[in-house]
Design a protein around this motif. Structure first.
Motif, short mmCIF file in Angstrom:
data_model
loop_
_atom_site.label_atom_id
_atom_site.label_comp_id
_atom_site.label_asym_id
_atom_site.label_seq_id
_atom_site.Cartn_x
_atom_site.Cartn_y
_atom_site.Cartn_z
N ARG A 1 90.71 17.29 -65.82
CA ARG A 1 90.07 18.50 -65.37
C ARG A 1 89.72 18.49 -63.88
NH1 ARG A 1 84.51 18.41 -68.19
NH2 ARG A 1 84.85 16.19 -67.88
N ALA A 2 89.30 17.32 -63.39
CA ALA A 2 88.62 17.31 -62.10
C ALA A 2 89.48 17.80 -60.94
CB ALA A 2 88.08 15.91 -61.82
N TYR B 1 93.45 12.79 -69.88
CA TYR B 1 92.11 12.19 -69.90
C TYR B 1 92.25 10.69 -70.12
CZ TYR B 1 92.51 11.93 -74.99
OH TYR B 1 92.94 11.62 -76.25
N ARG B 2 91.23 9.96 -69.71
CA ARG B 2 91.25 8.50 -69.89
C ARG B 2 90.58 8.17 -71.21
NH1 ARG B 2 89.06 4.80 -65.15
NH2 ARG B 2 87.08 5.65 -65.84
N ASP C 1 93.59 15.05 -57.36
CA ASP C 1 92.61 14.54 -58.32
C ASP C 1 91.53 13.86 -57.48
OD1 ASP C 1 91.15 13.10 -60.24
OD2 ASP C 1 92.91 12.78 -61.49
N MET D 1 89.55 11.46 -58.05
CA MET D 1 89.33 10.03 -58.24
C MET D 1 90.63 9.28 -58.50
SD MET D 1 86.16 10.47 -57.91
CE MET D 1 85.29 8.95 -58.17
N ALA E 1 91.11 5.68 -59.72
CA ALA E 1 90.32 4.51 -60.16
C ALA E 1 91.26 3.37 -60.54
CB ALA E 1 89.40 4.93 -61.30
N THR E 2 91.68 3.27 -61.83
CA THR E 2 92.68 2.25 -62.17
C THR E 2 94.07 2.68 -61.70
OG1 THR E 2 93.26 3.25 -64.31
CG2 THR E 2 91.43 1.69 -64.31
N GLY E 3 94.22 3.98 -61.48
CA GLY E 3 95.53 4.52 -61.07
C GLY E 3 96.35 5.04 -62.25
N GLY E 4 95.88 4.78 -63.48
CA GLY E 4 96.66 5.15 -64.66
C GLY E 4 97.00 6.64 -64.71
N SER E 5 96.01 7.50 -64.44
CA SER E 5 96.25 8.95 -64.54
C SER E 5 97.25 9.40 -63.48
CB SER E 5 94.93 9.72 -64.36
OG SER E 5 93.97 9.26 -65.27
N GLY F 1 84.70 14.91 -63.22
CA GLY F 1 84.85 16.07 -64.11
C GLY F 1 83.50 16.55 -64.60
C1 PRP Z 1 89.02 11.06 -64.17
C2 PRP Z 1 89.57 11.49 -62.84
C3 PRP Z 1 90.97 10.98 -62.88
C4 PRP Z 1 90.84 9.72 -63.68
C5 PRP Z 1 90.92 8.55 -62.76
O1 PRP Z 1 89.42 11.91 -65.18
O2 PRP Z 1 89.48 12.86 -62.60
O3 PRP Z 1 91.88 11.87 -63.50
O4 PRP Z 1 89.58 9.76 -64.32
O5 PRP Z 1 90.91 7.37 -63.44
P1 PRP Z 1 92.14 6.36 -63.50
O6 PRP Z 1 92.64 6.21 -62.11
O7 PRP Z 1 91.54 5.09 -64.04
O8 PRP Z 1 93.17 6.93 -64.43
P2 PRP Z 1 88.85 11.80 -66.68
O9 PRP Z 1 89.76 10.93 -67.51
O10 PRP Z 1 87.42 11.43 -66.64
O11 PRP Z 1 89.08 13.26 -67.23
P3 PRP Z 1 88.34 14.62 -66.79
O12 PRP Z 1 88.77 14.94 -65.38
O13 PRP Z 1 88.85 15.59 -67.78
O14 PRP Z 1 86.85 14.39 -66.89
#
Ligand code: PRP
Ligand code: URA
Length: 211
Positions: free
Chosen positions: A79-80, A103-104, A131, A133, A135-139, A204
């Motif tokens: 979403r974010a 989503y994670r 996006d 964030m 973070a781990t980079g997975g998304s 998000g």
């Molecule tokens: C958050 C953020 C990224 C992801 C980053 O989304 O907006 O998409 O986490 O994390 P990563 O680098 O470890 O994958 P979230 O999964 O919280 O979903 P949301 O935006 O719907 O709240």
């Protein structure tokens, strides 16, 4: 290897400091995300191609520059990522917007894709994946896998975030060495829950007021 750039404009740093604070409420958070995205938009659009056109000023005819009409797409990761779209659209209003829903999983931290809706000609577009964030980079990795599977050219993809962790930058560069990465800040690390430290919390939830 694609470019990695931390965009350190003073306005960006100032706004990001406010964004990070727990005391910043939903409306201010939303406004700031868009404002920072717009400032990042200035940097990521720096290499858009120009062409010459003939115009007429009140004084004379003249040859001047105009954007060469390269097709753009902004692709927020839901979403974010939605929070960054309007800021960038305010600079490039003709861009199309695609969506990748992800989503994670809070336990495994693995991203789960639940929606992909892109402009039909995504393979011909310059793409800004947004996006807040990394973070781990997975998304980000999975979103870019998805775009490449649908024909998006690696040289046409830029990933744009507000806060990145070193772990996420490394993972994204290893998975997709051919894309450019822009961030407003490179933070210290991830904590044991996969949150960025110092970060800004759950982007998000803060954008949409869901927690
Ligand atoms: C958050 C953020 C990224 C992801 C980053 O989304 O907006 O998409 O986490 O994390 P990563 O680098 O470890 O994958 P979230 O999964 O919280 O979903 P949301 O935006 O719907 O709240
Ligand atoms: N997603 C967020 O929203 N915040 C983090 O710190 C990490 C992942």
């Amino acid at each position: 290897m694609g470019k990695f750039q931390v965009v350190t404009h003073p306005l960006i740093q100032h706004k990001l400091t406010i964004l990070r604070q727990t005391s910043t409420g939903t409306k201010a958070f939303r406004d700031l995300v868009n404002e920072i995205a717009m400032l990042l938009g200035y940097e990521i659009s720096r290499d858009l191609p120009l062409e010459d056109i003939e115009i007429e000023t009140p004084i004379t005819k003249s040859i001047q520059k105009t954007l060469a009409g390269k097709k753009l797409a902004i692709v927020p990761i839901l979403r974010a990522g939605i929070g960054m779209v309007d800021g960038i659209l305010s600079l490039v209003p003709a861009a199309k917007v695609g969506h990748i829903g992800m989503y994670r999983d809070e336990e495994t931290l693995q991203p789960v894709e639940y929606l992909v809706k892109l402009p039909e000609d995504i393979d011909q577009r310059q793409i800004f994946v947004v996006d807040p964030m990394l973070a781990t980079g997975g998304s980000a990795i999975l979103a870019i896998d998805s775009l490449k599977k649908r024909g998006a050219g690696a040289a046409n993809i830029k990933f744009v975030c507000l806060v990145a962790a070193p772990e996420g930058v490394k993972a994204l560069q290893e998975a997709h060495p051919d894309i450019d990465i822009y961030t407003a800040a490179l933070d210290e690390k991830l904590n044991e829950h996969g949150y960025i430290v110092p970060g800004l919390g759950d982007a998000g939830d803060r954008l949409f007021g869901t927690k």
